[in-house]
Design a protein around this motif. Sequence first.
Motif, PDB file in Angstrom:
ATOM      1  N   ASN A 184      -1.117   4.973 -10.006  1.00 41.00           N
ATOM      2  CA  ASN A 184      -1.183   6.247 -10.021  1.00 41.00           C
ATOM      3  C   ASN A 184      -0.811   7.092  -8.911  1.00 41.00           C
ATOM      4  N   GLN A 185      -0.713   6.072  -7.743  1.00 41.88           N
ATOM      5  CA  GLN A 185      -0.283   6.971  -6.381  1.00 41.88           C
ATOM      6  C   GLN A 185       1.243   7.304  -6.350  1.00 41.88           C
ATOM      7  N   ASN A 225     -10.134  -3.664  -9.262  1.00 47.18           N
ATOM      8  CA  ASN A 225      -8.855  -2.335  -9.329  1.00 47.18           C
ATOM      9  C   ASN A 225      -8.296  -2.216  -7.975  1.00 47.18           C
ATOM     10  N   ASN A 231      -6.210  -0.193  -7.118  1.00 48.78           N
ATOM     11  CA  ASN A 231      -6.115   1.205  -6.739  1.00 48.78           C
ATOM     12  C   ASN A 231      -7.295   1.721  -5.685  1.00 48.78           C
ATOM     13  N   LEU A 232      -8.185   1.024  -5.751  1.00 49.33           N
ATOM     14  CA  LEU A 232      -9.410   1.620  -4.942  1.00 49.33           C
ATOM     15  C   LEU A 232      -8.929   1.615  -3.500  1.00 49.33           C
TER      16      LEU A 232
END
Length: 443
Positions: free
Chosen positions: A272-273, A307, A309-310
């Motif tokens: 999602n980045q 995860n 993304n973190l």
Amino acid sequence: MTTRMWSGAVLVIFSVTVTFAIPPDYQLPKLKKDGKQWALLVAGSNGWGNYRHQADVCHAYHIVRSHGIPEEQIIVMMYDDIAYNAENPYPGEIINQPGGENVYKGVTIDYKGKDVNPKTFLDVLQGKEENVKGVGSGKVIKSNSEDNVFVNFVDHGAPGLIAFPDQFLHAMDLNIALDRMHDNKQFHQLLFYLETCESGSMFSSLIQKDYNILAVTAANSTQSSYACYFDKKRQTYLGDLFSVNWMQNSDKRNLNSETIEEQFQIVRKETNQSHVMEYGDLEMNLLMLSTFLGYEQDNHIVLDAPNPNLDAVPSEDVNITIQRYVYRMAKAENNEQEMAESLDRINAIMKKREETDITMKHIVSLVAGDNNFREQDQMLMGENNLYRHDCYVTVVEYLKDKCDRLDLPSNRYSLKHLRIMVNLCERPYSTDAIISAIDKVCL
Ligand SMILES: *[C@@H]1O[C@H](CO)[C@@H](O)[C@H](O)[C@H]1NC(C)=O
Ligand SMILES: *[C@@H]1O[C@H](CO)[C@@H](O)[C@H](O)[C@H]1NC(C)=O
Ligand SMILES: *[C@@H]1O[C@H](CO)[C@@H](O)[C@H](O)[C@H]1NC(C)=O
């Protein structure tokens, strides 16, 4: 008149019948199992700070291998300076997620060190066996019109190019090679997964839409791609966001019943980045992943993964984020020498960035005119799409060879700023004007 109406009616009925006659799994004819499956897996970087690229590629190797693609049809290009790097606290080991298994184990590397370069890559891809005689394993993709080819490339990029340790591969050259392979009937279908910054720019406006080639990229034409999984002990990142996401998905799912489209949607949501993108023959989305990654079931136990993304960071900030961490640790331990050393490294990175900014501004001011500030801003901040490839290739190669302080091709901060050269070329300023400005600033 009546005849024409009659035939029109028949046509309508015919098309309705056909619509209903298409079963939901109408892609089946494309799922040919008679052809061979080939995989070309490439990490284009070297150095400990780029650990994650080779980790991704080792992981990809195990995916295609464990799904039944034979050794002879998998070709791996990676520098191979990570497993036994002086900075590796676990010699002989590479992992791709925290607490993960050793993905280096069992990987057969065909091209290492200096053999990881754009020319060899294009030769291997296009099956030019005679060109790589005596180079690495000499293995090439010997595919024919029945075969499916999977290409996975992971590294740094910039607008219109992807990097190798010492050289660039330009978007035009890659697309010309793919077009030639299509014309020479060297594949039935080809799937390209690309993880680099600005990766969309390698295909957008260049890829042919009806050549049975589908390219999935980690980012669009103007964005960074992201590193993930910082490892405190190793002091480097273990993976890249898009790569980790598609591979963890592939490890968990049945590739014989998951389509490329399904994986794309999942990975696009998870990454999602940046915007995960698709280019080329979008109909190929209906194919099962096994078409490219292997038809056999892989029953090995998949470890849970945190995860990714973190702690994701854009590629250009990997360097400095690592040094800031080292500094904080040293401070916590009251280790003054280590604090001073890491502070020096942070300052060196900041200085290099400033130098890059100044160099770019200087070039722009010479090309756009000293007092034309509005024009200068547009050149510095704009995000143009690249069409004038000749100008851009000439300028970028010149910068790489003549402007040492930019550290091309390896420095991601400089790579990101090459979009300014896109802006200048697209204005369009002449190639000569840009080159002569570079001469004045860099020599
Ligand atoms: C790429 O993503 C950025 C950030 O969301 C956006 O501003 C830009 O318009 C996108 N570019 C393209 C070509 O899609
Ligand atoms: C991306 O997803 C993670 C959770 O997976 C979330 O913590 C983060 O805020 C999201 N970032 C963006 C930019 O949406
Ligand atoms: C990391 O920083 C060093 C020193 O500034 C530089 O030479 C190197 O190219 C950087 N690496 C990346 C990937 O930007």
